[in-house]
Structures are given as structure tokens and as C-alpha cells.
Design a protein around this motif. Structure first.
Motif, short mmCIF file in Angstrom:
data_model
loop_
_atom_site.label_atom_id
_atom_site.label_comp_id
_atom_site.label_asym_id
_atom_site.label_seq_id
_atom_site.Cartn_x
_atom_site.Cartn_y
_atom_site.Cartn_z
N ARG A 1 0.84 -1.20 0.00
CA ARG A 1 0.00 0.00 0.00
C ARG A 1 0.87 1.24 0.00
NH1 ARG A 1 -1.96 1.77 5.83
NH2 ARG A 1 -2.68 3.42 4.49
N GLU A 2 0.28 2.33 -0.42
CA GLU A 2 1.01 3.59 -0.45
C GLU A 2 1.20 4.10 0.96
OE1 GLU A 2 0.84 7.92 -2.71
OE2 GLU A 2 -0.76 6.48 -3.02
N GLY A 3 2.40 4.56 1.23
CA GLY A 3 2.69 5.17 2.52
C GLY A 3 2.70 6.68 2.41
N HIS A 4 3.35 7.31 3.35
CA HIS A 4 3.44 8.77 3.36
C HIS A 4 4.52 9.29 2.42
CE1 HIS A 4 0.66 8.83 6.71
NE2 HIS A 4 1.43 7.95 7.34
N GLN A 5 5.40 8.41 1.96
CA GLN A 5 6.50 8.70 1.03
C GLN A 5 7.51 9.68 1.62
OE1 GLN A 5 4.19 9.75 -2.50
NE2 GLN A 5 4.39 7.63 -3.20
N VAL A 6 7.56 9.74 2.95
CA VAL A 6 8.53 10.58 3.64
C VAL A 6 9.83 9.80 3.84
CG1 VAL A 6 8.98 11.82 5.80
CG2 VAL A 6 6.74 11.96 4.72
N GLY B 1 14.96 12.08 2.23
CA GLY B 1 14.26 10.94 2.84
C GLY B 1 14.78 10.65 4.24
N THR B 2 13.86 10.22 5.09
CA THR B 2 14.24 9.96 6.48
C THR B 2 15.18 8.76 6.60
OG1 THR B 2 12.25 8.63 6.86
CG2 THR B 2 12.14 10.99 7.40
N PRO C 1 16.60 3.02 0.27
CA PRO C 1 16.36 4.03 1.30
C PRO C 1 14.90 4.53 1.31
CG PRO C 1 17.47 5.04 -0.55
CD PRO C 1 17.37 3.55 -0.85
N GLY C 2 14.01 3.61 1.56
CA GLY C 2 12.58 3.86 1.67
C GLY C 2 11.96 2.59 2.20
N THR C 3 10.67 2.63 2.51
CA THR C 3 10.03 1.45 3.07
C THR C 3 8.94 0.92 2.15
OG1 THR C 3 8.44 2.78 4.33
CG2 THR C 3 10.46 2.14 5.46
N GLU D 1 6.18 -1.66 8.06
CA GLU D 1 7.12 -0.96 7.18
C GLU D 1 8.36 -1.85 7.06
OE1 GLU D 1 7.38 3.51 7.33
OE2 GLU D 1 6.68 3.06 9.37
N ILE D 2 8.74 -2.15 5.82
CA ILE D 2 9.82 -3.08 5.56
C ILE D 2 10.93 -2.41 4.77
CG2 ILE D 2 10.44 -5.29 4.48
CD1 ILE D 2 8.40 -5.60 6.77
#
Length: 153
Positions: free
Chosen positions: A13-18, A31-32, A52-54, A124-125
Motif C-alpha cells: 500500500r502507499e505510505g506517506h512517502q517521507v 528521505g528519512t 532508502p525507503g520502506t 514498514e519493511i
């Protein structure tokens, strides 16, 4: 020692993309995850081989609780403009498109996180980039039952 995995199915699913920095309104353009990586490495966990994202994996109708994660880093001050946060991680396996990949459950503790919360049925993976993955695709996760509880209401 290899854990006896439990397998659970989920949907991307789509996340916050932060985490990846691609959200248009993100205050963290790089990116965090990229910003946090050196802080985790200093504490003994190198996540630099992961994208570097989930991946946000919805496991509904199930929920999860990390009960004994392999890593927990208390009050990490990874950004000067934000309060310190606590993070936990548990190794997992991602099964997608006939491949099996090493992954990590990435869990910023909600009690220390200022915003961008996930619900308790979304994991979150962190893993390597996966070819052709899209929102709505099915995925399987092998999880370590000594580190995470999966339950339904």
C-alpha cells in the motif's frame, strides 16, 4: 541460528512517502531513511544495502506488535529540527515474484514519533529494490515469531 519463520500475506500500500523523500510536502528531501542510516550504523545496524525507503505491507485483518526486536535504539536524535525517536528492527524475509529477499521490519515507536503514523496492521519493511512492484500487489513475509506477535481482534 535460523529462526522458525511464520509466514503472513499482505498487500503493498502507499505510505506517506517521507521515508524515501518523494512526498511533495516532505520536509526531508533526501528521505528519512537516508538521513537515519548513519545513526543506526553507529549503533551497530548497517542498513545501507537496503533501498532508502520502506515497503508498506498491509496485513489486515491481522495486527502486529514487536515484542522482542533484535535491535532497539532509544531516543535517536537523527534530525536537529525534530525530537529524538526510538526505533526497533526485526529481520524478516520478503517473498515476491518467485524471489526471497532479506528484509528488516522498520518500526519508529509511535510514542516518540512526531507525525506520519502507520496503523497497527501496516508493517514498514526495508529491503532491496524489487522489480515491478506496485501498490495493490500481494506479498508474503516470513517473520520471526520470537520477535513479533501477529494477532487479530
Amino acid at each position: 541460528m535460523t529462526p522458525e519463520w511464520i509466514t503472513i500475506k499482505g498487500t503493498i500500500r502507499e505510505g506517506h512517502q517521507v521515508a524515501s523523500g518523494i512526498a511533495k510536502d516532505s520536509p526531508y528531501s533526501q528521505g528519512t531513511i537516508e538521513m537515519q542510516t548513519p545513526f543506526f550504523k553507529q549503533r551497530g545496524l548497517d542498513i545501507s544495502s537496503f533501498f532508502p525507503g520502506t515497503l508498506n505491507v498491509k496485513i489486515s485483518p491481522y495486527k502486529f506488535k514487536l515484542c522482542n526486536p533484535q535491535y532497539t535504539f532509544e531516543l535517536v536524535k537523527w534530525n536537529l529540527g525534530s525530537p529524538a525517536e526510538t526505533f526497533s528492527f526485526s529481520f524478516c524475509q520478503v517473498i515476491y515474484n518467485k524471489g526471497k529477499y532479506t528484509g528488516l521490519i522498520y518500526y519508529p515507536h509511535p510514542e516518540t514519533k512526531p507525525n506520519h503514523f502507520q496503523d497497527d496492521s501496516t508493517l514498514e519493511i526495508l529491503t532491496q529494490p524489487l522489480d515491478f512492484i506496485e501498490y495493490g500487489h500481494s506479498i508474503e513475509l516470513n517473520l520471526n515469531p520470537t520477535e513479533i506477535d501477529i494477532f487479530s481482534d
